[in-house]
Design a protein around this motif. Structure first.
Motif, PDB file in Angstrom:
ATOM      1  N   UNK A   1      86.181 -92.846  28.866  1.00 58.06           N
ATOM      2  CA  UNK A   1      86.989 -91.811  28.165  1.00 58.06           C
ATOM      3  C   UNK A   1      86.208 -90.786  27.445  1.00 58.06           C
ATOM      4  N   UNK A   2      86.099 -89.623  27.722  1.00 54.23           N
ATOM      5  CA  UNK A   2      85.291 -88.621  27.423  1.00 54.23           C
ATOM      6  C   UNK A   2      85.901 -88.067  25.991  1.00 54.23           C
ATOM      7  N   UNK A   3      84.937 -87.538  25.183  1.00 55.37           N
ATOM      8  CA  UNK A   3      85.547 -87.088  23.895  1.00 55.37           C
ATOM      9  C   UNK A   3      84.634 -85.952  23.444  1.00 55.37           C
ATOM     10  N   UNK A   4      84.982 -84.779  23.295  1.00 58.34           N
ATOM     11  CA  UNK A   4      84.282 -83.512  22.870  1.00 58.34           C
ATOM     12  C   UNK A   4      83.505 -83.612  21.731  1.00 58.34           C
ATOM     13  N   UNK A   5      82.211 -82.892  21.834  1.00 54.19           N
ATOM     14  CA  UNK A   5      81.372 -83.319  20.694  1.00 54.19           C
ATOM     15  C   UNK A   5      81.428 -82.052  19.800  1.00 54.19           C
ATOM     16  N   UNK A   6      81.631 -81.942  18.520  1.00 54.10           N
ATOM     17  CA  UNK A   6      81.894 -80.844  17.772  1.00 54.10           C
ATOM     18  C   UNK A   6      80.705 -79.745  18.037  1.00 54.10           C
ATOM     19  N   UNK A   7      79.279 -80.268  18.067  1.00 54.01           N
ATOM     20  CA  UNK A   7      78.330 -78.900  18.109  1.00 54.01           C
ATOM     21  C   UNK A   7      78.084 -78.425  19.550  1.00 54.01           C
ATOM     22  N   UNK A   8      78.533 -79.090  20.598  1.00 49.57           N
ATOM     23  CA  UNK A   8      78.030 -78.426  21.899  1.00 49.57           C
ATOM     24  C   UNK A   8      79.394 -78.449  22.705  1.00 49.57           C
ATOM     25  N   UNK A   9      80.496 -79.260  22.404  1.00 55.31           N
ATOM     26  CA  UNK A   9      81.396 -78.959  23.236  1.00 55.31           C
ATOM     27  C   UNK A   9      81.257 -79.925  24.746  1.00 55.31           C
ATOM     28  N   UNK A  10      80.304 -80.453  24.668  1.00 60.29           N
ATOM     29  CA  UNK A  10      80.051 -81.274  25.854  1.00 60.29           C
ATOM     30  C   UNK A  10      80.916 -82.613  25.651  1.00 60.29           C
ATOM     31  N   UNK A  11      81.330 -83.035  26.670  1.00 53.91           N
ATOM     32  CA  UNK A  11      82.098 -84.602  26.949  1.00 53.91           C
ATOM     33  C   UNK A  11      81.131 -85.596  26.642  1.00 53.91           C
ATOM     34  N   UNK A  12      81.445 -86.542  26.088  1.00 54.07           N
ATOM     35  CA  UNK A  12      80.704 -87.669  25.829  1.00 54.07           C
ATOM     36  C   UNK A  12      80.993 -88.657  26.828  1.00 54.07           C
ATOM     37  N   UNK A  13      80.096 -89.505  27.345  1.00 51.12           N
ATOM     38  CA  UNK A  13      80.576 -90.433  28.427  1.00 51.12           C
ATOM     39  C   UNK A  13      80.228 -91.780  28.212  1.00 51.12           C
ATOM     40  N   UNK A  14      81.201 -92.692  28.861  1.00 48.03           N
ATOM     41  CA  UNK A  14      80.993 -94.025  28.408  1.00 48.03           C
ATOM     42  C   UNK A  14      80.181 -94.723  29.506  1.00 48.03           C
ATOM     43  N   UNK A  15      79.684 -94.162  30.526  1.00 50.09           N
ATOM     44  CA  UNK A  15      79.085 -94.503  31.475  1.00 50.09           C
ATOM     45  C   UNK A  15      77.709 -95.229  31.176  1.00 50.09           C
ATOM     46  N   UNK A  16      77.295 -96.295  31.878  1.00 45.67           N
ATOM     47  CA  UNK A  16      76.179 -97.173  31.253  1.00 45.67           C
ATOM     48  C   UNK A  16      74.778 -96.098  31.237  1.00 45.67           C
ATOM     49  N   UNK A  17      73.891 -96.497  30.324  1.00 46.39           N
ATOM     50  CA  UNK A  17      72.876 -95.768  30.165  1.00 46.39           C
ATOM     51  C   UNK A  17      71.699 -96.723  30.271  1.00 46.39           C
ATOM     52  N   UNK A  18      70.930 -96.565  31.235  1.00 53.02           N
ATOM     53  CA  UNK A  18      69.823 -97.658  31.659  1.00 53.02           C
ATOM     54  C   UNK A  18      68.436 -96.960  31.843  1.00 53.02           C
ATOM     55  N   UNK A  19      67.375 -97.795  31.332  1.00 48.20           N
ATOM     56  CA  UNK A  19      66.229 -97.179  31.439  1.00 48.20           C
ATOM     57  C   UNK A  19      65.204 -97.908  32.407  1.00 48.20           C
ATOM     58  N   UNK A  20      64.879 -97.276  33.510  1.00 53.12           N
ATOM     59  CA  UNK A  20      64.072 -98.004  34.593  1.00 53.12           C
ATOM     60  C   UNK A  20      62.648 -97.671  34.802  1.00 53.12           C
ATOM     61  N   UNK A  21      61.784 -98.472  34.815  1.00 55.01           N
ATOM     62  CA  UNK A  21      60.588 -98.312  35.056  1.00 55.01           C
ATOM     63  C   UNK A  21      60.212 -97.554  36.345  1.00 55.01           C
ATOM     64  N   UNK A  22      59.274 -96.575  36.152  1.00 54.50           N
ATOM     65  CA  UNK A  22      58.789 -96.080  37.260  1.00 54.50           C
ATOM     66  C   UNK A  22      57.421 -96.307  38.024  1.00 54.50           C
ATOM     67  N   UNK A  23      56.973 -97.072  37.333  1.00 54.08           N
ATOM     68  CA  UNK A  23      55.555 -97.708  37.860  1.00 54.08           C
ATOM     69  C   UNK A  23      55.358 -98.627  38.849  1.00 54.08           C
TER      70      UNK A  23
END
Length: 183
Positions: A1-23
């Protein structure tokens, strides 16, 4: 579910955030490397961070640096480098033990992903990546250009604390040192 942020108006996202090595190697790493090389920062942020098109080749040439992609829902949204050498000399006298410290550098998100909590979530969840890169790491540092309040807020929300220390940089200007213990 998306919610607007107060400072930018951009929608928050619940999508998974992953960090992947590029080496590493393989088709997926090559796809991600090509994608992060295309990510550009917003025009007003060019003085605050150096893009992957410049920093990824430098990381490839330095065994002390590990590049990574920030993925949102499996798609590249940002880039960063874990540095366990190089700029850590700047942290002498600041880090409790520079041999157990890493520096987060060249971290940024594509403009369309900013203001959605992605940077905060990526930084809050950085410990597994740091420990994969440097199993003995005890703390992560980041140097933030003074005046980059949005970055300072995102890092603080991710568990980084300002140390009250400033480092002078003749090109980037004064930078604030922030620290996060690795759990």
């Amino acid at each position: 579910m998306a919610e607007a942020t107060e400072d930018t108006g951009a929608a928050r996202t619940d999508a998974a955030v992953d960090l992947v090595r590029l080496d590493g190697s393989g088709p997926e790493v090559e796809r991600l490397r090509a994608a992060v090389l295309r990510i550009r920062v917003a025009p007003g942020q060019r003085s605050l961070v150096t893009e992957a098109v410049e920093t990824l080749p430098r990381a490839d040439a330095d065994p002390g640096r590990t590049p990574f992609a920030v993925l949102v829902g499996g798609e590249p949204a940002g880039f960063g480098i874990i540095d366990r050498g190089g700029a850590l000399a700047d942290l002498a006298g600041i880090a409790a033990d520079t041999a157990r410290a890493v520096l987060l550098r060249a971290f940024y998100l594509a403009p369309q992903w900013q203001g959605r909590g992605i940077g905060r979530r990526a930084c809050a969840g950085i410990d597994p990546l740091v420990l994969d890169v440097h199993p003995g790491a005890a703390e992560v540092f980041v140097l933030v250009n003074e005046g980059n309040r949005a970055a300072e807020r995102a890092y603080a929300a991710a568990g980084f604390a300002a140390l009250g220390t400033r480092l002078a940089d003749p090109v980037a200007g004064p930078r604030t040192v922030l620290r996060k213990p690795v759990a």
